[in-house]
Design a protein around this motif. Structure first.
Motif, short mmCIF file in Angstrom:
data_model
loop_
_atom_site.label_atom_id
_atom_site.label_comp_id
_atom_site.label_asym_id
_atom_site.label_seq_id
_atom_site.Cartn_x
_atom_site.Cartn_y
_atom_site.Cartn_z
N UNK A 9 6.97 40.38 -32.12
CA UNK A 9 6.42 39.24 -32.71
C UNK A 9 6.91 38.67 -34.23
N UNK A 56 -1.42 41.50 -23.78
CA UNK A 56 -1.79 40.23 -24.32
C UNK A 56 -1.22 39.06 -23.58
N UNK A 82 -0.65 36.03 -21.39
CA UNK A 82 -1.27 35.59 -20.24
C UNK A 82 -0.52 35.41 -18.97
N UNK A 102 -2.61 32.79 -37.37
CA UNK A 102 -4.13 33.00 -36.60
C UNK A 102 -5.48 32.67 -37.50
N UNK A 151 -8.18 29.79 -36.42
CA UNK A 151 -9.64 29.97 -36.62
C UNK A 151 -10.61 29.02 -37.32
N UNK A 205 1.56 34.28 -32.05
CA UNK A 205 2.18 35.40 -31.61
C UNK A 205 1.24 35.86 -30.42
N UNK A 206 1.73 36.58 -29.25
CA UNK A 206 1.05 36.75 -28.08
C UNK A 206 -0.23 37.72 -28.21
N UNK A 207 -0.11 38.64 -29.22
CA UNK A 207 -1.37 39.32 -29.53
C UNK A 207 -2.54 38.41 -30.20
N UNK A 263 -2.58 35.21 -29.71
CA UNK A 263 -3.08 34.18 -28.69
C UNK A 263 -4.01 34.70 -27.88
N UNK A 264 -3.89 35.98 -27.71
CA UNK A 264 -5.13 36.69 -26.92
C UNK A 264 -6.34 36.70 -27.60
N UNK A 265 -6.21 36.96 -28.88
CA UNK A 265 -7.55 36.79 -29.62
C UNK A 265 -8.24 35.44 -29.58
N UNK A 302 -9.60 34.78 -26.23
CA UNK A 302 -11.05 35.40 -26.07
C UNK A 302 -11.87 34.72 -26.86
N UNK A 343 0.40 30.42 -17.96
CA UNK A 343 -0.49 31.73 -18.21
C UNK A 343 -1.57 31.37 -18.82
N UNK A 367 -5.58 32.03 -17.26
CA UNK A 367 -6.27 32.92 -17.98
C UNK A 367 -7.65 32.23 -18.32
#
Lengths: 323, 330
Positions: free
Chosen positions: A45, A254, A256, B162, B166, B190-192, B194-196, B199, B220, B224
């Motif tokens: 990252x 993580x 998608x 991030x 929020x 960043x992807x981690x 993005x996942x948060x 969600x 993607x 999702x």
């Protein structure tokens, strides 16, 4: 794999940057090898040091310590004159095709600069013929040689950047997020082009990217980085099928997936944010976010070990987790 | 026009034009989009396809030289295109809100994030500053901002990307809008992270009963979180169906091309990219706008614009190849 020729290898490479209130260890003691003819992907990252490592391997920035061996020669010990000769062998393609080529140069001049600098051709005519042949290979019309960067789209500009990198017939090209700024359809065109050129010119790529789908498609091996350290290096498919480092696992889970049938609304999500590189955690740098962390992870930095054909730095590597 | 009860947002025949020196450009050209209640609708396309311009038209946030030329936008019965700017301001931030790709540029750098979110409440709700502050910290808590009391007094630059996103989500959701428009909300993350964020959006959608219009180029993200999908190309909707169908059975050549451009898991074959580039707005081709990039194009495609064909179960496709399979809906 073992008997393949190593083109580049780095030993205990570190790079520390001075910042306002201290220092940042962008790359903290990295050992890495790139084999000739392969595509090694560097993933992680933002702020994990992947771009810094790419530039160190080309000696575009000077390492704080450690050495880089390119084609059997220690380039970190070279003087400027020797280094200049080596640079022909190593080139780079940048992420943003808008800022990495000079807006006041025509395409012909952009690609001609490196040829001129190394006096590759005796006459202008020879050089022009060569450039013409080269641009056709990357998919730019030779009629467009007199045009300027702003007259091209992002994808075409990236092709110009690739042609420039190719001009001196290097052995290694570092591709630093080469398709991240491009739309999906243009991204696919560019990946196909990179793939074709690799075969034709017998190129070795270091492919720096944060896009794990692209990396899986293009690379032979993957190196995952976190906060200036390597977590895991191994064959791409092995790592994607069975990530052993918890960070690799979370990176993959993580991302998608373009398949609504695989949607997991309750999937495990890595909590928290990346710790500051100015003040990295003790022990394993990932321990503050790692759900599997135990006491030892806070105290002792895991040494990289070979496990099932790959290098991994973790006290408690995952077994057949599967994503 | 009778409202069908399950439609929260109904965009019909929207045409948005940009005034330029020698004429007009049409970034959104006859777009129909419907966002049902309690759902997430994806608008997908590449840069310049008109997806953000559509969102801005809905929010009434168009730049000075851009206007809605014709069409209708109805939010739960209210016709937005006929509202005065003052009436519009009452709705934005209250009944509908938007989050953008880059939270740093959408937050005011000289105000603390707490004050900015509080402002959104005071504008729309008759509450005291203290009550508003309490609502902000509660909202910060529910969007997962650690130490909400302390963060209330933080400036945007003191937060990570991030956390800033929020804060934006907190600001957008604090008045519990009926519609949240998310314009590439995770592209810069960043992807981690993005996942948060994905969600979190899913959680808020379910808890607050908000519908989401998700604008993205990332298939993607669509897979999702979205229920239905609109694919846009050069200012038009070219395909619309539910999320499972679009991935299983993409019918428009452009959608097919987008799917083929994605690196797939098990194959190292050449990617089936779409040749050529997206046409510029002042150089839109005659006939079908994709025809010069389309491998199926015929003479007819060069001269005639295909209508949307309904090929069953509300799956609509703007391509003459569907003529046999369905009937034209325009």
């Amino acid at each position: 794999m073992e008997d393949r020729k190593v083109l580049v290898s780095a030993k205990s490479l570190t790079k520390t940057f001075k910042v306002k209130n201290g220092t940042v260890k962008a790359v903290g003691g990295v050992d890495i090898e790139i084999y000739k003819g392969e595509t090694l992907a560097l993933v992680g990252e933002s702020g994990c040091g992947k771009s810094t490592l790419g530039r160190l391997l080309l000696r575009l920035i000077e390492p704080t310590s450690g050495e880089v061996i390119f084609d059997g020669k220690n380039i970190t010990a070279m003087n400027n004159r020797e280094m200049q000769q080596m640079r022909k062998e190593m080139q780079i393609v940048f992420q943003d095709p808008y800022s990495s080529i000079d807006p006041r140069f025509s395409v012909k001049r952009i690609i001609g600069e490196p040829l001129k600098a190394y006096k590759v051709f005796k006459t202008k005519k020879e050089q022009e013929d060569y450039i013409r042949e080269l641009v056709e290979k990357v998919g730019i019309h030779k009629e467009d040689l007199e045009r300027y960067p702003h007259q091209f789209s992002g994808g075409q500009r990236q092709r110009i950047g690739i042609a420039r990198a190719l001009a001196l017939k290097p052995q290694l090209i570092v591709c630093d997020e080469p398709v991240s700024a491009l739309d999906v359809s243009i991204q696919a065109q560019t990946l196909n082009l990179l793939h074709d050129l690799q075969r034709e010119f017998d190129l070795t790529y270091l492919f720096i990217s944060h896009d794990l789908a692209v990396v899986r498609y293009i690379s032979d091996r993957v190196c995952v980085m976190f906060l200036g350290k390597i977590c895991e290096i191994g064959n791409t498919e092995d790592i994607y099928r069975n990530p052993k480092h918890p960070y690799t696992y979370f990176l993959l889970s993580s991302t998608p997936k373009p398949d609504p049938l695989k949607r997991k609304e309750d999937k495990e999500i890595l909590s928290g944010e990346a710790p500051s590189p100015m003040n990295p955690p003790s022990g394993c740098r990932f321990h503050t976010r790692c759900p599997y962390a135990k006491e030892i992870c806070k105290k002792e930095e895991p040494a990289p070990v070979m496990l099932d054909g790959r290098l991994i730095a973790c006290h408690f590597p995952l077994d057949e987790a599967g994503i | 026009m009778a409202e069908t009860s399950n439609e929260l947002l109904k965009i019909s025949k929207l045409r948005t034009v940009i005034k330029v020196r020698n004429g007009e450009l049409v970034p959104v050209d006859g777009v129909d989009i419907c966002v049902p209640f309690h759902s997430t609708v994806g608008i997908v396309g590449e840069s310049g396809c008109g997806k953000s311009m559509t969102a801005m038209s809905v929010m009434g946030l168009l730049p000075k030289n851009v206007r809605i030329a014709s069409g209708s936008i109805r939010l739960n019965g209210t016709e937005l295109t006929e509202l005065s700017p003052k009436e519009m301001r009452k709705i934005t931030g209250d009944r509908m809100s938007i989050i953008f790709q880059e939270p740093m540029t959408s937050l005011n750098p000289v105000l603390t994030v707490g004050k900015q979110v509080r402002e959104a409440i005071i504008l729309h709700r008759n509450v005291s500053k203290e009550e508003a502050k309490k609502m902000v910290t509660e909202m910060f808590q529910s969007v997962g901002i650690p130490e909400p009391q302390r963060r209330y007094n933080a400036y945007p630059h003191e937060l990570s990307g991030g956390l800033r996103q929020r804060v934006m989500i907190a600001m957008a959701m604090v008045c519990e809008p009926e519609l949240l428009i998310a314009d590439e909300p995770t592209t810069a993350l960043d992807v981690t992270v993005e996942a948060q964020i994905l969600h979190l959006m899913r959680k808020l959608r379910d808890e607050k009963n908000t519908s989401i219009m998700m604008i993205t180029h990332n298939l993607g993200v669509v897979a999702e979180i979205c229920d239905t999908v609109y694919v846009m190309y050069a200012g038009q909707v070219v395909e619309h169906t539910d999320v499972y169908e679009i991935f299983k059975n993409p019918c428009h050549p452009y959608t097919e091309g987008l799917m083929g451009s994605l690196p797939t898991v098990n194959s190292k074959e050449r990617l089936k990219s779409i040749p050529g580039i997206v046409p510029k707005l002042d150089q839109l081709p005659k006939g079908c706008r994709l025809h010069d990039r389309c491998k199926y194009a015929t003479e007819r495609c060069k001269n005639e614009m295909p209508p949307l064909y309904d090929i069953g179960d509300g799956h609509t496709v703007r391509c003459f190849r569907m003529e046999e399979k369905g009937k034209a809906v325009e």
